[in-house]
Motif scaffolding. Sequence first.
Motif, PDB file in Angstrom:
ATOM      1  N   MET A  52       1.037  -1.306  -0.410  1.00 41.00           N
ATOM      2  CA  MET A  52      -0.422   0.044   0.130  1.00 41.00           C
ATOM      3  C   MET A  52       0.986   1.507   0.044  1.00 41.00           C
ATOM      4  SD  MET A  52      -3.467  -0.786   2.801  1.00 41.00           S
ATOM      5  CE  MET A  52      -4.723   0.531   2.235  1.00 41.00           C
ATOM      6  N   ILE A  53       2.095   1.269   1.007  1.00 42.69           N
ATOM      7  CA  ILE A  53       2.518   2.587   0.898  1.00 42.69           C
ATOM      8  C   ILE A  53       3.333   2.477  -0.645  1.00 42.69           C
ATOM      9  CG2 ILE A  53       5.051   3.391   1.777  1.00 42.69           C
ATOM     10  CD1 ILE A  53       2.912   4.214   3.445  1.00 42.69           C
ATOM     11  N   ARG A  54       4.350   2.202  -1.022  1.00 46.39           N
ATOM     12  CA  ARG A  54       5.025   1.731  -2.710  1.00 46.39           C
ATOM     13  C   ARG A  54       3.508   2.239  -3.773  1.00 46.39           C
ATOM     14  NH1 ARG A  54       6.566   3.281  -5.977  1.00 46.39           N
ATOM     15  NH2 ARG A  54       8.208   2.472  -7.076  1.00 46.39           N
ATOM     16  N   GLY A  76       1.519   3.894  -2.590  1.00 47.31           N
ATOM     17  CA  GLY A  76       0.591   5.360  -2.901  1.00 47.31           C
ATOM     18  C   GLY A  76       1.797   5.643  -2.885  1.00 47.31           C
ATOM     19  N   PHE A  77       2.674   6.044  -3.137  1.00 46.41           N
ATOM     20  CA  PHE A  77       4.128   6.671  -4.039  1.00 46.41           C
ATOM     21  C   PHE A  77       3.835   7.433  -4.853  1.00 46.41           C
ATOM     22  CE2 PHE A  77       6.845   5.807  -0.501  1.00 46.41           C
ATOM     23  CZ  PHE A  77       7.079   7.496  -0.274  1.00 46.41           C
ATOM     24  N   GLU A  78       2.720   6.035  -6.079  1.00 50.19           N
ATOM     25  CA  GLU A  78       2.619   5.959  -7.015  1.00 50.19           C
ATOM     26  C   GLU A  78       1.562   7.085  -7.607  1.00 50.19           C
ATOM     27  OE1 GLU A  78       4.866   5.308 -10.260  1.00 50.19           O
ATOM     28  OE2 GLU A  78       5.619   4.349  -7.808  1.00 50.19           O
ATOM     29  N   ALA A  79       0.713   6.112  -6.725  1.00 55.66           N
ATOM     30  CA  ALA A  79      -0.385   6.947  -6.780  1.00 55.66           C
ATOM     31  C   ALA A  79      -0.051   8.431  -6.561  1.00 55.66           C
ATOM     32  CB  ALA A  79      -1.582   6.537  -5.550  1.00 55.66           C
ATOM     33  N   GLU A  80       0.306   9.509  -5.977  1.00 55.35           N
ATOM     34  CA  GLU A  80       0.656  10.336  -5.849  1.00 55.35           C
ATOM     35  C   GLU A  80       1.336  11.550  -6.605  1.00 55.35           C
ATOM     36  OE1 GLU A  80      -0.453  12.048  -2.375  1.00 55.35           O
ATOM     37  OE2 GLU A  80      -0.178  13.524  -2.571  1.00 55.35           O
ATOM     38  N   HIS A 113      -5.658   8.488  -7.376  1.00 59.01           N
ATOM     39  CA  HIS A 113      -5.871   7.351  -6.422  1.00 59.01           C
ATOM     40  C   HIS A 113      -6.842   6.556  -6.197  1.00 59.01           C
ATOM     41  CE1 HIS A 113      -4.193  11.050  -5.047  1.00 59.01           C
ATOM     42  NE2 HIS A 113      -3.292  10.762  -4.201  1.00 59.01           N
ATOM     43  N   PRO A 114      -6.478   5.217  -5.618  1.00 50.18           N
ATOM     44  CA  PRO A 114      -7.375   3.891  -5.677  1.00 50.18           C
ATOM     45  C   PRO A 114      -8.392   4.369  -4.587  1.00 50.18           C
ATOM     46  CG  PRO A 114      -5.042   3.621  -4.203  1.00 50.18           C
ATOM     47  CD  PRO A 114      -5.034   5.035  -5.370  1.00 50.18           C
ATOM     48  N   GLU A 115      -9.402   3.639  -4.690  1.00 52.70           N
ATOM     49  CA  GLU A 115     -10.204   3.171  -3.975  1.00 52.70           C
ATOM     50  C   GLU A 115      -9.905   2.017  -3.554  1.00 52.70           C
ATOM     51  OE1 GLU A 115     -14.777   5.001  -4.836  1.00 52.70           O
ATOM     52  OE2 GLU A 115     -14.465   3.364  -3.695  1.00 52.70           O
ATOM     53  N   TRP A 116      -8.967   1.480  -2.434  1.00 55.82           N
ATOM     54  CA  TRP A 116      -9.072   0.158  -1.657  1.00 55.82           C
ATOM     55  C   TRP A 116      -9.680   0.188  -0.200  1.00 55.82           C
ATOM     56  CZ3 TRP A 116      -3.025   1.113  -2.392  1.00 55.82           C
ATOM     57  CH2 TRP A 116      -2.375   2.233  -1.702  1.00 55.82           C
ATOM     58  N   MET A 117      -9.089  -1.376  -0.291  1.00 58.12           N
ATOM     59  CA  MET A 117     -10.010  -2.184   1.394  1.00 58.12           C
ATOM     60  C   MET A 117      -9.154  -2.436   1.744  1.00 58.12           C
ATOM     61  SD  MET A 117     -13.511  -2.691   2.000  1.00 58.12           S
ATOM     62  CE  MET A 117     -13.031  -5.072   1.667  1.00 58.12           C
ATOM     63  N   ASN A 118      -8.837  -2.900   2.698  1.00 61.04           N
ATOM     64  CA  ASN A 118      -8.033  -4.329   3.262  1.00 61.04           C
ATOM     65  C   ASN A 118      -8.155  -4.947   4.579  1.00 61.04           C
ATOM     66  OD1 ASN A 118      -5.163  -3.789   6.228  1.00 61.04           O
ATOM     67  ND2 ASN A 118      -4.833  -5.545   4.429  1.00 61.04           N
TER      68      ASN A 118
END
Lengths: 98, 98, 98, 98
Positions: free
Chosen positions: D42-44, D46-50, D55-60
């Motif tokens: 998610m972090i990795r 997240g950097f790409e999305a930013e 940005h994704p919609e995601w559920m963990n």
Amino acid sequence: MQKFENESIYFELRKMQGWNFINGYIEKNFVFINFKDAMTAMIRIGFEAENMNHHPEWMNVFNKLNIRLRTDDAKGITEKDFSLARKIDEIVNSINRH
Amino acid sequence: MQKFENESIYFELRKMQGWNFINGYIEKNFVFINFKDAMTAMIRIGFEAENMNHHPEWMNVFNKLNIRLRTDDAKGITEKDFSLARKIDEIVNSINRH
Amino acid sequence: MQKFENESIYFELRKMQGWNFINGYIEKNFVFINFKDAMTAMIRIGFEAENMNHHPEWMNVFNKLNIRLRTDDAKGITEKDFSLARKIDEIVNSINRH
Amino acid sequence: MQKFENESIYFELRKMQGWNFINGYIEKNFVFINFKDAMTAMIRIGFEAENMNHHPEWMNVFNKLNIRLRTDDAKGITEKDFSLARKIDEIVNSINRH
């Protein structure tokens, strides 16, 4: 770890802010300034969850974060959930004071 | 981006807290409550650094974090460094208010 | 936890790649494709370190990461350091296969 | 950025693995070894999305991650979504080779 009766769950939630008991979970919605702050909160909460070996069900979209907690082993809400919920509030409050 | 004269660097640093100009870097030491908070600060600062395409030199041991900034292209300290330094202070202050 | 004799440290390090015994630490330098991968490795290693309650001394600049390990309590190198070092290699190898 | 016709979406998805077009999103479920790996992904991502400002919609939940993508501005699926989806697959494949 013993699960709380519904009455006790509502009693505990009255001491907290923004948490509701819905569909067997205690649940709260958080809003951050931006995606970076939302991710930062997730990481910090993630470290806590990993330490407690108790993990949230959470959904993120941009600056929004929905967190749901329950204890699978107890098939209900236990002290673990309230403990993590209080920690989550503390973390989010700190990040949102930016 | 133009590098600041030493005099201007010292002038800017007087407006900030805990930053020093040492060996060509502006530098500050941070102490957190625990490793989790230190890592959280690094992630949040990391997002900022990546957005600015301006990255710190930093060293972490447990709850301690040393950050050094300079602008390689300008072979000195530029507005970018002060801008990131101010952002870092804001982030760390927020996390340390836990 | 008992500290290793120097001879045993060198023996263990011969089974690993890129780790050296310098100034009382076992140490290795890593290079990633970019800052994002370096930060990702740090987070993943951070989770491991927190689980083991054994934290690295590390320095990052952009895509470079220097990691130094020793066990303070034992005033030397212990199995904990080799265990974390092996885990670090595994994590970095995975991220660098991008 | 122009949205793809449904036909083109299905055509693109046939080149990828595990992504489906459901309720106006392209969507995929991922399973990791543990929570730490899920958070790392998610972090990795997240950097790409930013970086892409997309940005994704995601559920963990623990080791599971559900990711849904669409482009709000275009009210549909655009090249941005496929581009992020491919990047996500690359990142997850790397982390899951641990």
